[in-house]
Design a protein around this motif. Sequence first.
Motif, PDB file in Angstrom:
ATOM      1  N   TYR A  46      -4.249 -66.647 -48.259  1.00  0.00           N
ATOM      2  CA  TYR A  46      -5.087 -65.438 -48.212  1.00  0.00           C
ATOM      3  C   TYR A  46      -6.574 -65.762 -48.263  1.00  0.00           C
ATOM      4  CZ  TYR A  46      -7.797 -61.457 -49.618  1.00  0.00           C
ATOM      5  OH  TYR A  46      -8.801 -60.524 -49.687  1.00  0.00           O
ATOM      6  N   PRO A  47      -7.089 -66.475 -49.253  1.00  0.00           N
ATOM      7  CA  PRO A  47      -8.527 -66.742 -49.232  1.00  0.00           C
ATOM      8  C   PRO A  47      -8.963 -67.574 -48.033  1.00  0.00           C
ATOM      9  CG  PRO A  47      -7.455 -67.961 -51.010  1.00  0.00           C
ATOM     10  CD  PRO A  47      -6.462 -66.970 -50.493  1.00  0.00           C
ATOM     11  N   ASP A  48      -8.127 -68.519 -47.609  1.00  0.00           N
ATOM     12  CA  ASP A  48      -8.469 -69.283 -46.413  1.00  0.00           C
ATOM     13  C   ASP A  48      -8.550 -68.367 -45.199  1.00  0.00           C
ATOM     14  OD1 ASP A  48      -8.636 -71.683 -47.766  1.00  0.00           O
ATOM     15  OD2 ASP A  48      -6.647 -72.378 -47.192  1.00  0.00           O
ATOM     16  N   GLY A  49      -7.533 -67.506 -45.050  1.00  0.00           N
ATOM     17  CA  GLY A  49      -7.513 -66.590 -43.913  1.00  0.00           C
ATOM     18  C   GLY A  49      -8.596 -65.543 -43.983  1.00  0.00           C
ATOM     19  N   ALA A  50      -8.859 -65.013 -45.176  1.00  0.00           N
ATOM     20  CA  ALA A  50      -9.875 -63.974 -45.321  1.00  0.00           C
ATOM     21  C   ALA A  50     -11.273 -64.528 -45.060  1.00  0.00           C
ATOM     22  CB  ALA A  50      -9.795 -63.353 -46.713  1.00  0.00           C
ATOM     23  N   GLY A  51     -11.551 -65.734 -45.568  1.00  0.00           N
ATOM     24  CA  GLY A  51     -12.838 -66.361 -45.290  1.00  0.00           C
ATOM     25  C   GLY A  51     -13.031 -66.591 -43.803  1.00  0.00           C
ATOM     26  N   PHE A  52     -11.965 -67.016 -43.138  1.00  0.00           N
ATOM     27  CA  PHE A  52     -11.985 -67.243 -41.694  1.00  0.00           C
ATOM     28  C   PHE A  52     -12.186 -65.941 -40.920  1.00  0.00           C
ATOM     29  CE2 PHE A  52      -9.056 -66.931 -38.006  1.00  0.00           C
ATOM     30  CZ  PHE A  52      -9.717 -67.750 -37.108  1.00  0.00           C
ATOM     31  N   LEU A  53     -11.411 -64.914 -41.241  1.00  0.00           N
ATOM     32  CA  LEU A  53     -11.493 -63.653 -40.494  1.00  0.00           C
ATOM     33  C   LEU A  53     -12.831 -62.960 -40.714  1.00  0.00           C
ATOM     34  CD1 LEU A  53      -7.866 -62.295 -41.034  1.00  0.00           C
ATOM     35  CD2 LEU A  53      -8.847 -63.201 -38.905  1.00  0.00           C
ATOM     36  N   GLN A  54     -13.359 -63.038 -41.928  1.00  0.00           N
ATOM     37  CA  GLN A  54     -14.664 -62.440 -42.177  1.00  0.00           C
ATOM     38  C   GLN A  54     -15.752 -63.173 -41.394  1.00  0.00           C
ATOM     39  OE1 GLN A  54     -15.003 -59.579 -44.243  1.00  0.00           O
ATOM     40  NE2 GLN A  54     -16.897 -59.564 -43.011  1.00  0.00           N
ATOM     41  N   TYR A  55     -15.655 -64.489 -41.343  1.00  0.00           N
ATOM     42  CA  TYR A  55     -16.616 -65.266 -40.562  1.00  0.00           C
ATOM     43  C   TYR A  55     -16.552 -64.862 -39.086  1.00  0.00           C
ATOM     44  CZ  TYR A  55     -18.352 -69.110 -37.731  1.00  0.00           C
ATOM     45  OH  TYR A  55     -19.007 -69.839 -36.762  1.00  0.00           O
ATOM     46  N   CYS A  56     -15.346 -64.756 -38.551  1.00  0.00           N
ATOM     47  CA  CYS A  56     -15.194 -64.375 -37.136  1.00  0.00           C
ATOM     48  C   CYS A  56     -15.745 -62.979 -36.884  1.00  0.00           C
ATOM     49  CB  CYS A  56     -13.722 -64.442 -36.730  1.00  0.00           C
ATOM     50  SG  CYS A  56     -13.024 -66.113 -36.713  1.00  0.00           S
ATOM     51  N   LYS A  57     -15.468 -62.067 -37.795  1.00  0.00           N
ATOM     52  CA  LYS A  57     -15.948 -60.692 -37.657  1.00  0.00           C
ATOM     53  C   LYS A  57     -17.469 -60.636 -37.652  1.00  0.00           C
ATOM     54  CE  LYS A  57     -15.591 -56.131 -39.871  1.00  0.00           C
ATOM     55  NZ  LYS A  57     -14.976 -55.377 -41.004  1.00  0.00           N
ATOM     56  N   ASP A  58     -18.083 -61.434 -38.484  1.00  0.00           N
ATOM     57  CA  ASP A  58     -19.541 -61.386 -38.640  1.00  0.00           C
ATOM     58  C   ASP A  58     -20.294 -62.180 -37.578  1.00  0.00           C
ATOM     59  OD1 ASP A  58     -19.131 -59.865 -40.906  1.00  0.00           O
ATOM     60  OD2 ASP A  58     -19.410 -61.547 -42.303  1.00  0.00           O
ATOM     61  N   ASN A  59     -19.638 -63.187 -36.969  1.00  0.00           N
ATOM     62  CA  ASN A  59     -20.388 -64.139 -36.153  1.00  0.00           C
ATOM     63  C   ASN A  59     -19.869 -64.353 -34.739  1.00  0.00           C
ATOM     64  OD1 ASN A  59     -22.345 -65.503 -38.265  1.00  0.00           O
ATOM     65  ND2 ASN A  59     -20.341 -65.367 -39.268  1.00  0.00           N
ATOM     66  N   LEU A  60     -18.614 -64.047 -34.469  1.00  0.00           N
ATOM     67  CA  LEU A  60     -18.024 -64.385 -33.181  1.00  0.00           C
ATOM     68  C   LEU A  60     -17.564 -63.136 -32.436  1.00  0.00           C
ATOM     69  CD1 LEU A  60     -15.850 -67.456 -34.272  1.00  0.00           C
ATOM     70  CD2 LEU A  60     -18.213 -67.446 -33.462  1.00  0.00           C
ATOM     71  N   LYS A  61     -17.607 -63.205 -31.128  1.00  0.00           N
ATOM     72  CA  LYS A  61     -17.157 -62.089 -30.298  1.00  0.00           C
ATOM     73  C   LYS A  61     -15.684 -62.205 -29.928  1.00  0.00           C
ATOM     74  CE  LYS A  61     -21.726 -61.216 -28.285  1.00  0.00           C
ATOM     75  NZ  LYS A  61     -22.523 -61.114 -27.026  1.00  0.00           N
ATOM     76  N   GLN A  62     -15.131 -63.410 -29.992  1.00  0.00           N
ATOM     77  CA  GLN A  62     -13.739 -63.613 -29.604  1.00  0.00           C
ATOM     78  C   GLN A  62     -12.787 -63.123 -30.690  1.00  0.00           C
ATOM     79  OE1 GLN A  62     -14.514 -67.862 -29.030  1.00  0.00           O
ATOM     80  NE2 GLN A  62     -13.538 -67.681 -27.029  1.00  0.00           N
ATOM     81  N   LYS A  63     -11.658 -62.602 -30.278  1.00  0.00           N
ATOM     82  CA  LYS A  63     -10.633 -62.150 -31.215  1.00  0.00           C
ATOM     83  C   LYS A  63      -9.952 -63.364 -31.834  1.00  0.00           C
ATOM     84  CE  LYS A  63      -6.693 -58.963 -31.471  1.00  0.00           C
ATOM     85  NZ  LYS A  63      -5.774 -58.115 -30.671  1.00  0.00           N
ATOM     86  N   PRO A  64      -9.937 -63.480 -33.151  1.00  0.00           N
ATOM     87  CA  PRO A  64      -9.357 -64.672 -33.791  1.00  0.00           C
ATOM     88  C   PRO A  64      -7.831 -64.640 -33.793  1.00  0.00           C
ATOM     89  CG  PRO A  64     -10.188 -63.163 -35.447  1.00  0.00           C
ATOM     90  CD  PRO A  64     -10.587 -62.588 -34.123  1.00  0.00           C
ATOM     91  N   ILE A  65      -7.270 -65.816 -34.079  1.00  0.00           N
ATOM     92  CA  ILE A  65      -5.822 -66.007 -34.101  1.00  0.00           C
ATOM     93  C   ILE A  65      -5.445 -66.667 -35.420  1.00  0.00           C
ATOM     94  CG2 ILE A  65      -3.864 -67.214 -33.024  1.00  0.00           C
ATOM     95  CD1 ILE A  65      -5.596 -67.299 -30.448  1.00  0.00           C
ATOM     96  N   ILE A  66      -4.356 -66.208 -36.018  1.00  0.00           N
ATOM     97  CA  ILE A  66      -3.752 -66.909 -37.147  1.00  0.00           C
ATOM     98  C   ILE A  66      -2.341 -67.303 -36.744  1.00  0.00           C
ATOM     99  CG2 ILE A  66      -2.891 -66.745 -39.508  1.00  0.00           C
ATOM    100  CD1 ILE A  66      -5.206 -64.971 -40.199  1.00  0.00           C
ATOM    101  N   ILE A  67      -2.031 -68.578 -36.900  1.00  0.00           N
ATOM    102  CA  ILE A  67      -0.685 -69.095 -36.652  1.00  0.00           C
ATOM    103  C   ILE A  67      -0.144 -69.615 -37.975  1.00  0.00           C
ATOM    104  CG2 ILE A  67       0.719 -70.789 -35.422  1.00  0.00           C
ATOM    105  CD1 ILE A  67      -1.429 -70.840 -33.249  1.00  0.00           C
ATOM    106  N   ASN A  68       1.006 -69.102 -38.374  1.00  0.00           N
ATOM    107  CA  ASN A  68       1.653 -69.549 -39.612  1.00  0.00           C
ATOM    108  C   ASN A  68       2.928 -70.294 -39.269  1.00  0.00           C
ATOM    109  OD1 ASN A  68       2.242 -69.771 -42.415  1.00  0.00           O
ATOM    110  ND2 ASN A  68       3.631 -68.016 -42.250  1.00  0.00           N
ATOM    111  N   ILE A  69       2.979 -71.572 -39.634  1.00  0.00           N
ATOM    112  CA  ILE A  69       4.183 -72.389 -39.469  1.00  0.00           C
ATOM    113  C   ILE A  69       4.897 -72.365 -40.817  1.00  0.00           C
ATOM    114  CG2 ILE A  69       5.102 -74.627 -38.772  1.00  0.00           C
ATOM    115  CD1 ILE A  69       3.403 -73.301 -36.608  1.00  0.00           C
ATOM    116  N   ASP A  70       6.110 -71.790 -40.874  1.00  0.00           N
ATOM    117  CA  ASP A  70       6.672 -71.462 -42.178  1.00  0.00           C
ATOM    118  C   ASP A  70       8.133 -71.075 -42.034  1.00  0.00           C
ATOM    119  OD1 ASP A  70       6.895 -70.696 -44.868  1.00  0.00           O
ATOM    120  OD2 ASP A  70       5.058 -69.498 -44.836  1.00  0.00           O
TER     121      ASP A  70
END
Length: 312
Positions: free
Chosen positions: A127-151
């Motif tokens: 969660y914190p890894d993903g949230a930090g990543f998604l917030q960064y993408c939202k604030d700085n990038l125009k591309q839609k981010p991807i999360i892949i979970n191998i599990d």
Amino acid sequence: MDTSFIPISKKSFTSGRSPSDARLGDQLTSSNDCSHTLIGYPDDEGINLNGGRVGAALAPDVARKYLYKMTANGFRDEVVKLYDHGNLGVKNNTLQARHEKARAQVNQFLTENKKVISIGGGHDYGYPDGAGFLQYCKDNLKQKPIIINIDAHLDVRPTSKGLSSGTPFYRLLNEFDNFDFFQIGIQPQCNSKEHINWCLEKGGKILTHDEIMISGEPFAKVAGEFLGDVLIKPRPCFLSIDIDAFSSSFAMGCSQAWPAGLTPNEFFPFLDIIKNRMNILNLGVYELSPPLDLDDRTSKLVAQIIYRYLHT
């Protein structure tokens, strides 16, 4: 409350070899000069709260021991500059407070254009890894981010009973909506019908381990086809790996291990593909439990996953 990161002892990971045979532990650089940062989460409270077997609190330093014994890939000219930020301080803090500190640190590193590698610890740190990543993408990038979970697990348990290693993607899917989410390697004995339906309703896509086996095709081919068009154009990606996705023959050292699962030789070609086709800003590897391991083979697998991300 002390929620700071505690620096590692670099002397513990220095080989003392000549420069012509230097190891990764000899080549760690500073925070100002790095392209990649590594952080450890020596915390298995979330696993315990989810009813799993503890031991993952010891994971970051054991994985480091094997990672930093490796040499850079002599078949490639690329030099990766890695900085080790140390381990998250876990004493005298709530689990939620630790997650918030980790989230802020991940977001800070990404904002500084440094890619992040994390070693858990419980998968609640997805969660914190993903949230930090998604917030960064939202604030700085125009591309839609991807999360892949191998599990083997979906990890979409509700938080009604509190935070745990089973809740990271429930939290992310409720907090963020503008990302594509893929779950790969999911095993039927690990997930309820309600959790499967909830994940699908929230837009998640699921590729089960049964589907991979029945296909008779290489894992990299099946998983690549499952990802489909997202491989066409590079997009920012958080790759989350719960080590229990691998067969217990290779990864018995985790909070829950099953005989069925991925093998390293199946997984590494897939990792190479998505590394080349996506912009993996975060790599998180979770649930390694050295006390449950045999000959440290799961720790070595975690180290080799990180190595391949950095050096192949």
